[in-house]
Design a protein around this motif. Structure first.
Motif, PDB file in Angstrom:
ATOM      1  N   ASP A 125       0.812  -1.224   0.000  1.00 44.87           N
ATOM      2  CA  ASP A 125       0.000   0.000   0.000  1.00 44.87           C
ATOM      3  C   ASP A 125       0.841   1.268   0.000  1.00 44.87           C
ATOM      4  OD1 ASP A 125      -2.342  -1.585   0.116  1.00 44.87           O
ATOM      5  OD2 ASP A 125      -2.162  -1.729   2.293  1.00 44.87           O
ATOM      6  N   LEU A 126       1.884   1.280  -0.811  1.00 45.04           N
ATOM      7  CA  LEU A 126       2.733   2.466  -0.938  1.00 45.04           C
ATOM      8  C   LEU A 126       2.662   3.016  -2.353  1.00 45.04           C
ATOM      9  CD1 LEU A 126       5.938   1.265   0.972  1.00 45.04           C
ATOM     10  CD2 LEU A 126       4.132   2.761   1.844  1.00 45.04           C
ATOM     11  N   HIS A 127       2.905   4.303  -2.499  1.00 44.35           N
ATOM     12  CA  HIS A 127       2.973   4.938  -3.811  1.00 44.35           C
ATOM     13  C   HIS A 127       4.379   4.764  -4.394  1.00 44.35           C
ATOM     14  CE1 HIS A 127      -0.964   6.728  -3.294  1.00 44.35           C
ATOM     15  NE2 HIS A 127      -0.583   7.253  -2.129  1.00 44.35           N
ATOM     16  N   ASN A 128       4.499   5.020  -5.683  1.00 43.54           N
ATOM     17  CA  ASN A 128       5.807   4.929  -6.345  1.00 43.54           C
ATOM     18  C   ASN A 128       6.808   5.844  -5.643  1.00 43.54           C
ATOM     19  OD1 ASN A 128       4.928   3.104  -8.264  1.00 43.54           O
ATOM     20  ND2 ASN A 128       4.395   4.686  -9.765  1.00 43.54           N
ATOM     21  N   ILE A 154       7.615   6.394   6.729  1.00 44.10           N
ATOM     22  CA  ILE A 154       7.596   6.197   5.284  1.00 44.10           C
ATOM     23  C   ILE A 154       8.451   7.284   4.634  1.00 44.10           C
ATOM     24  CG2 ILE A 154       6.177   6.210   3.197  1.00 44.10           C
ATOM     25  CD1 ILE A 154       3.867   5.126   4.862  1.00 44.10           C
ATOM     26  N   LEU A 155       9.423   6.860   3.840  1.00 40.12           N
ATOM     27  CA  LEU A 155      10.195   7.786   3.014  1.00 40.12           C
ATOM     28  C   LEU A 155       9.457   7.985   1.696  1.00 40.12           C
ATOM     29  CD1 LEU A 155      13.768   6.329   3.593  1.00 40.12           C
ATOM     30  CD2 LEU A 155      13.088   8.685   4.142  1.00 40.12           C
ATOM     31  N   ASP A 156       9.281   9.223   1.274  1.00 39.80           N
ATOM     32  CA  ASP A 156       8.565   9.457   0.015  1.00 39.80           C
ATOM     33  C   ASP A 156       9.541   9.612  -1.148  1.00 39.80           C
ATOM     34  OD1 ASP A 156       9.594  12.052   0.065  1.00 39.80           O
ATOM     35  OD2 ASP A 156       7.726  12.977   0.722  1.00 39.80           O
ATOM     36  N   LYS A 157       9.026   9.956  -2.301  1.00 44.19           N
ATOM     37  CA  LYS A 157       9.862  10.035  -3.503  1.00 44.19           C
ATOM     38  C   LYS A 157      10.888  11.157  -3.419  1.00 44.19           C
ATOM     39  CE  LYS A 157       6.449  12.890  -5.936  1.00 44.19           C
ATOM     40  NZ  LYS A 157       5.562  12.983  -7.127  1.00 44.19           N
ATOM     41  N   ASN A 158      10.672  12.122  -2.502  1.00 43.24           N
ATOM     42  CA  ASN A 158      11.637  13.203  -2.304  1.00 43.24           C
ATOM     43  C   ASN A 158      12.571  12.926  -1.124  1.00 43.24           C
ATOM     44  OD1 ASN A 158      10.466  14.861  -4.391  1.00 43.24           O
ATOM     45  ND2 ASN A 158       8.806  15.345  -2.958  1.00 43.24           N
ATOM     46  N   ASN A 159      12.491  11.714  -0.603  1.00 37.14           N
ATOM     47  CA  ASN A 159      13.289  11.286   0.557  1.00 37.14           C
ATOM     48  C   ASN A 159      12.931  12.040   1.828  1.00 37.14           C
ATOM     49  OD1 ASN A 159      14.792   9.362  -0.925  1.00 37.14           O
ATOM     50  ND2 ASN A 159      16.124  10.999  -1.704  1.00 37.14           N
ATOM     51  N   CYS A 450      24.579   4.347  13.167  1.00 37.08           N
ATOM     52  CA  CYS A 450      24.697   2.895  13.321  1.00 37.08           C
ATOM     53  C   CYS A 450      24.068   2.133  12.152  1.00 37.08           C
ATOM     54  CB  CYS A 450      24.053   2.447  14.633  1.00 37.08           C
ATOM     55  SG  CYS A 450      25.033   2.858  16.084  1.00 37.08           S
ATOM     56  N   GLY A 451      23.747   2.834  11.063  1.00 40.88           N
ATOM     57  CA  GLY A 451      23.229   2.110   9.913  1.00 40.88           C
ATOM     58  C   GLY A 451      22.424   2.989   8.982  1.00 40.88           C
ATOM     59  N   SER A 452      22.582   2.771   7.683  1.00 45.03           N
ATOM     60  CA  SER A 452      21.892   3.566   6.669  1.00 45.03           C
ATOM     61  C   SER A 452      21.333   2.641   5.588  1.00 45.03           C
ATOM     62  CB  SER A 452      22.850   4.602   6.067  1.00 45.03           C
ATOM     63  OG  SER A 452      24.084   4.003   5.724  1.00 45.03           O
ATOM     64  N   ILE A 453      20.553   3.194   4.665  1.00 42.30           N
ATOM     65  CA  ILE A 453      20.012   2.433   3.535  1.00 42.30           C
ATOM     66  C   ILE A 453      20.117   3.279   2.271  1.00 42.30           C
ATOM     67  CG2 ILE A 453      18.392   1.086   4.939  1.00 42.30           C
ATOM     68  CD1 ILE A 453      16.153   2.911   3.862  1.00 42.30           C
ATOM     69  N   ILE A 454      19.845   2.639   1.142  1.00 40.71           N
ATOM     70  CA  ILE A 454      19.794   3.338  -0.140  1.00 40.71           C
ATOM     71  C   ILE A 454      18.349   3.346  -0.627  1.00 40.71           C
ATOM     72  CG2 ILE A 454      20.538   3.296  -2.559  1.00 40.71           C
ATOM     73  CD1 ILE A 454      23.133   1.931  -1.570  1.00 40.71           C
ATOM     74  N   HIS A 455      17.863   4.507  -1.008  1.00 42.21           N
ATOM     75  CA  HIS A 455      16.485   4.672  -1.471  1.00 42.21           C
ATOM     76  C   HIS A 455      16.443   5.756  -2.528  1.00 42.21           C
ATOM     77  CE1 HIS A 455      12.174   5.007  -1.505  1.00 42.21           C
ATOM     78  NE2 HIS A 455      12.184   6.218  -0.974  1.00 42.21           N
ATOM     79  N   ASN A 456      15.746   5.475  -3.627  1.00 40.35           N
ATOM     80  CA  ASN A 456      15.643   6.456  -4.716  1.00 40.35           C
ATOM     81  C   ASN A 456      17.014   6.952  -5.170  1.00 40.35           C
ATOM     82  OD1 ASN A 456      12.825   6.373  -4.815  1.00 40.35           O
ATOM     83  ND2 ASN A 456      12.601   7.991  -3.284  1.00 40.35           N
TER      84      ASN A 456
END
Length: 488
Positions: A125-128, A154-159, A450-456
């Motif tokens: 149930d998330l948007h692009n 929730i991280l959006d398309k603009n981070n 202590c930790g990061s991710i990659i998104h968009n």
């Protein structure tokens, strides 16, 4: 070459209203005096006093009456030693006694820092361009006792991050302890802890190759009752017990929100805090994934690296880590195996970054130096800031460096995917340094993660601000990778 970091306008701050009901023991004599005072009350007086207490505290905790019962049960031996028939006490009197063995503890009152971020299992149930995430924090209260807490967002398309509403009542987990132990592995860990051989040998000789917790505890309690036991022997016995208590399972109620679940120090090995959990979503060879974190247990004298894992954030398994590489702080697990083996970063000497491999997640030996301080902003020490991130260009590792005046900055390095001992590139300048407005806090001049991710195609980098509060920044991955490849 400086890589731009976009700092987002969001702050995670300490909150004094976040409290847990913690067991409170005021010493045997004072506790028995308290029980004596309660025993002279009539049942009507007991009822009135209990009702007043419940009016004041029931709304602040989930099922506080059960907490009172549990805490009363903890002093059952003291009560029975007073020639009181415990089983004949009314429920109300037991609850009232338990309320005097309970105290509120504000888990976030001093600091809310050292965040780690992972993708949530649920991405429905998330948007692009959106991603549901879970952030863990090191929450610190009175006495510098640290625990692990969570936020979902929730991280959006603009981070930009939308943080979900925080639940009202904090929930501590039900605890289940391991009951059967491997003698050989237990002895190895005792040796790594530098527990005296001569003190523990006679206890371990009495145990079979696979021994039960109750058998160990009975032998140790018998030894501790010896009035002429030396201080060295007594310390060794206590260390054996707290090692055994370091294996346990946690189970949270399913009607609790993730923001209400706190992983609070349980065993003696972590009695002074659970520090710097580095969470990562680990993908196994068979496609199964789970969330795993390494953290440091601290009892005020010694530290013990431990591993915690979950598949749902309701049930957690906690075990100690073994081996010559499972020393000191700063262990971070790679998110997948490399050539059939688990891989881990560590900093066993407190100064340099190390790399090691293992066939088991809990056994770590043969650490090899991966990085040493090279630039002035990291001359004191270098370490990881969470698990490596997989990219097509290599393993991205966010590091921390400590320089003059013990200022912490964040850096970045890139390593070969098939052989992480090969460094592709390393930023000469910090990726992130404390701004003037970020220098004041519990520990000044520190940024830490202590930790990061990659998104968009962006690095989402949560970080602590001077060990007091937390926020996050965003880095364009193309710019970062390009800078790392050119830095060689």
């Amino acid at each position: 070459m400086r890589v731009p970091v976009i700092r987002k306008n969001i702050k995670f701050m300490p909150d004094c209203s976040r409290v847990v009901a913690r067991y409170f023991m005021n010493g045997d004599l004072r506790t028995q005096k308290m029980v004596s005072n309660i025993m002279v009350l009539t049942e009507k007086q007991v009822q009135e006093t209990l009702e007043h207490t419940l009016r004041e505290f029931a709304r602040r905790h989930r099922n506080i009456s059960q907490t009172f019962f549990r805490h009363c049960e903890k002093i059952r031996g003291l009560i029975e030693a007073m020639q009181i028939n415990y089983d004949q006490l009314s429920d109300e009197r037991k609850m009232l006694i338990g309320s005097y063995c309970t105290m509120e503890y504000a888990i976030e009152s001093a600091a809310f820092f050292n965040p780690s971020i992972v993708e949530d299992f649920d991405q429905s149930d998330l948007h692009n361009g959106e991603k549901r995430i879970i952030i863990s924090f090191r929450a610190t209260g009175e006495g510098h006792i640290s625990s692990i807490v969570f936020r979902r967002g929730i991280l959006d398309k603009n981070n930009d991050l939308q943080v979900m509403k925080i639940g009202r009542n904090i929930d501590k987990a039900e605890i289940g302890y391991k009951t059967l132990y491997n003698k050989e592995r237990f002895l190895i860990k005792l040796a790594e802890m530098h527990t005296s051989d001569k003190c523990s040998a006679h206890i371990m000789r009495e145990l079979p190759d696979q021994f039960e917790y109750a058998a160990l505890k009975n032998l140790i309690n018998k030894a501790l009752n010896n009035p002429i036991l030396s201080h060295e022997n007594r310390t060794a016995m206590e260390e054996m017990l707290w090692l055994a208590d370091s294996f346990y399972d946690l189970q949270f109620k399913h009607d609790s929100d993730i923001t209400e679940r706190v992983i609070f120090p349980i065993s003696e090995s972590e009695s002074r805090g659970i520090e710097d959990a580095r969470f990562v979503r680990f993908l196994d060879d068979d496609g199964a994934d789970r969330i795993i974190a390494t953290y440091t247990a601290y009892n005020g004298h010694a530290i013990l690296p431990k591993l915690i894992s979950t598949t749902d954030f309701y049930n957690f398994r906690v075990v100690p880590l073994y081996g010559a590489g499972a020393q000191n702080k700063n262990l971070a697990l790679f998110p997948r195996k490399i050539k059939g083996k688990y891989a881990m970063l560590s900093r066993i000497d407190g100064v340099n970054n190390y790399l090691m491999y293992s066939d088991r997640r809990t056994q770590w030996d043969n650490p090899v130096i991966l990085q040493e301080p090279r630039f002035s902003w990291e001359f004191t020490q270098i370490g990881n800031c969470g698990s490596p991130l997989w990219t097509e260009e290599g393993w991205l590792v966010i590091t921390h460096g400590v320089g003059a005046m013990r200022r912490y900055c964040l850096g970045a390095s890139l390593f070969d995917l098939d052989d992480p001992s090969k460094e592709i590139g390393r930023l000469k300048e910090p990726l992130l340094s404390p701004l003037e407005v970020e220098r004041e806090g519990y520990v000044p001049n520190v940024v830490y993660s202590c930790g990061s991710i990659i998104h968009n195609n962006s690095l989402i980098l949560p970080y602590a601000v001077s060990d007091y509060s937390s926020t996050y920044g965003v880095v364009n991955m193309e710019e970062l990778i390009d800078a790392l490849k050119k830095s060689k």
